[in-house]
Enzyme design. Structure first.
Site, PDB file in Angstrom:
ATOM      1  N   ARG A   7      -3.449  -2.191  -0.387  1.00  0.00           N
ATOM      2  CA  ARG A   7      -2.285  -1.697   0.350  1.00  0.00           C
ATOM      3  C   ARG A   7      -2.485  -0.236   0.757  1.00  0.00           C
ATOM      4  O   ARG A   7      -2.666   0.071   1.924  1.00  0.00           O
ATOM      5  CB  ARG A   7      -1.026  -1.878  -0.519  1.00  0.00           C
ATOM      6  N   HIS A 200       0.712   8.320  -9.505  1.00  0.00           N
ATOM      7  CA  HIS A 200       0.025   7.799  -8.309  1.00  0.00           C
ATOM      8  C   HIS A 200      -0.660   8.992  -7.636  1.00  0.00           C
ATOM      9  O   HIS A 200      -0.045   9.722  -6.872  1.00  0.00           O
ATOM     10  CB  HIS A 200       1.080   7.165  -7.395  1.00  0.00           C
ATOM     11  N   CYS A 233      -2.290   8.113   3.287  1.00  0.00           N
ATOM     12  CA  CYS A 233      -0.973   7.743   3.797  1.00  0.00           C
ATOM     13  C   CYS A 233      -0.962   8.129   5.265  1.00  0.00           C
ATOM     14  O   CYS A 233      -1.175   9.301   5.600  1.00  0.00           O
ATOM     15  CB  CYS A 233       0.150   8.468   3.054  1.00  0.00           C
ATOM     16  N   ASN A 242      -7.038   7.458  -2.590  1.00  0.00           N
ATOM     17  CA  ASN A 242      -6.400   7.414  -3.900  1.00  0.00           C
ATOM     18  C   ASN A 242      -7.448   7.715  -4.961  1.00  0.00           C
ATOM     19  O   ASN A 242      -8.649   7.539  -4.736  1.00  0.00           O
ATOM     20  CB  ASN A 242      -5.878   6.005  -4.183  1.00  0.00           C
TER      21      ASN A 242
END
Ligand code: HMG
Ligand code: MG
Length: 306
Positions: A7, A200, A233, A242
């Site tokens: 994702r 996160h 993002c 990430n």
């Protein structure tokens, strides 16, 4: 460990990864031992075209005991999609700064809270588990510093809605260990339990693992990561990958924690993703392991002259 590569990773890749490959990757991540896998986002395909195949991916990813699949849902329509695909968990998301909220979901925070409340209530009444994301907790690409009182109040708002966990997002990778300490202390002081928190981290400036270690020492036990270090993002300029799942697994296992993840298998999964998207992924552990494999292959292959 909460795997977000399919994702958060793919939403930021220029290439569209074919639907069947996404489904195969989900299965391979489960084979490697990951137990919480975020598959996709039921958001507008005009906003995130890379995940336009959300329904197919969520429907066809092979279910297995012990593995929970989840997906992001921005509104009731997204929730309906997730339910139709048979998911048992969804994640709602919002921002801790007004500017990021407007860029990301086209709504001010107050309206976002109303939508999230509506979606969470509906999801819980359908028996789903609901996770919450709070973005730009450690800094906003448009506003800079984000006030700790704002973060605290929004974490409480999410917990009060009924999410089982709030994942604190360092969306653009500017967070540092001092902040992890200050923010977690303030949340605990205000009544939030460590079990209700996840970190996160994006590794834009190389602080993701240091932040995880600080979170670990502060009692946090859930960490988001993306295989290979895929990610970013699209509505946060400068957001890089990430924290890489390989890097997280390596550090945790070396420290004596049990992750349940088979690092060698995971490295093979990320190597396949590199081939598919045509670029090297940023995970340091991935690159080190692949270099070792290449070297071992070289020494095993007899030279032509024998
Ligand atoms: P909007 O334009 O304000 O709302 O978008 P709208 O209701 O007017 O809808 C616009 C269009 O989207 C319409 O289609 C709707 O039908 C469609 P059009 O008429 O233009 O063709 N639409 C939908 N389509 C599919 N599924 C839906 C859906 N809802 C509306 N559920 C909206 C509002 C929230 C939909 C939009 O802003 C959006 O999709 N945003 C996506 C933002 C996003 O996915 N960002 C990345 C994820 S967040 C993140 O990465 C951070 C995180 O990793 C943590 C961290 O790092 O901090 C989680
Ligand atoms: Mg993210």
């Amino acid at each position: 460990m909460y795997e977000v590569g399919l994702r958060d990773g793919l939403q930021n890749e220029a290439a569209f990864v074919p639907t069947q490959d996404k489904i195969d990757f989900a299965e391979a991540l489960g084979d490697a031992g990951l137990r919480h896998i975020e598959l996709t986002s039921f958001v507008s395909p005009r906003w995130i075209p890379q995940l336009a195949d959300h329904s197919q991916v969520a429907k066809d990813a092979k279910r297995r005991d012990g593995v929970t699949y989840s997906a992001l849902v921005p509104n009731l329509r997204g929730l309906e999609g997730a339910l139709a695909a048979g998911l048992e968990e969804v994640a709602v998301f919002m921002s801790a700064s007004e500017s990021h909220s407007k860029k990301n979901i086209n709504k001010p925070i107050r309206d976002a809270l109303a939508v999230l409340r509506e979606v969470t209530t509906a999801a819980l009444s359908e028996g789903l588990r609901v996770r919450g994301y709070l973005s730009v907790v450690f800094g906003c690409p448009y506003e800079g510093e984000v006030g700790i009182a704002q973060v605290r109040d929004l974490v409480h708002a999410l917990v009060d809605m009924g999410v089982y966990e709030v994942s604190l997002g360092d969306t653009i990778g500017v967070g540092h260990p001092g902040q992890v300490e200050t923010i977690s202390n303030e949340l605990y002081r205000s009544g939030i339990k460590a079990e209700a928190l996840a970190l996160h981290m994006h590794d834009t400036r190389g602080t993701a693992l240091a932040n995880v270690l600080t979170g670990l020492r502060a009692g946090i036990r859930t960490f988001d990561s993306a295989f290979g270090g895929l990610g970013g993002c699209p509505y946060a300029p400068g957001a890089a990958g990430n924290l890489a799942t390989e890097d997280l697994v390596f550090m945790l296992e070396a420290m004596g924690h049990t992750t349940g993840v088979d690092l060698a298998r995971l490295v093979s999964v990320s190597a396949r993703m590199q081939d598919l998207i045509g670029r090297s992924l940023p995970s340091k552990v991935l690159q080190a392991e692949l270099a070792q494999r290449a070297k071992a292959e070289q020494t095993q292959t007899p030279s032509r002259t024998g």
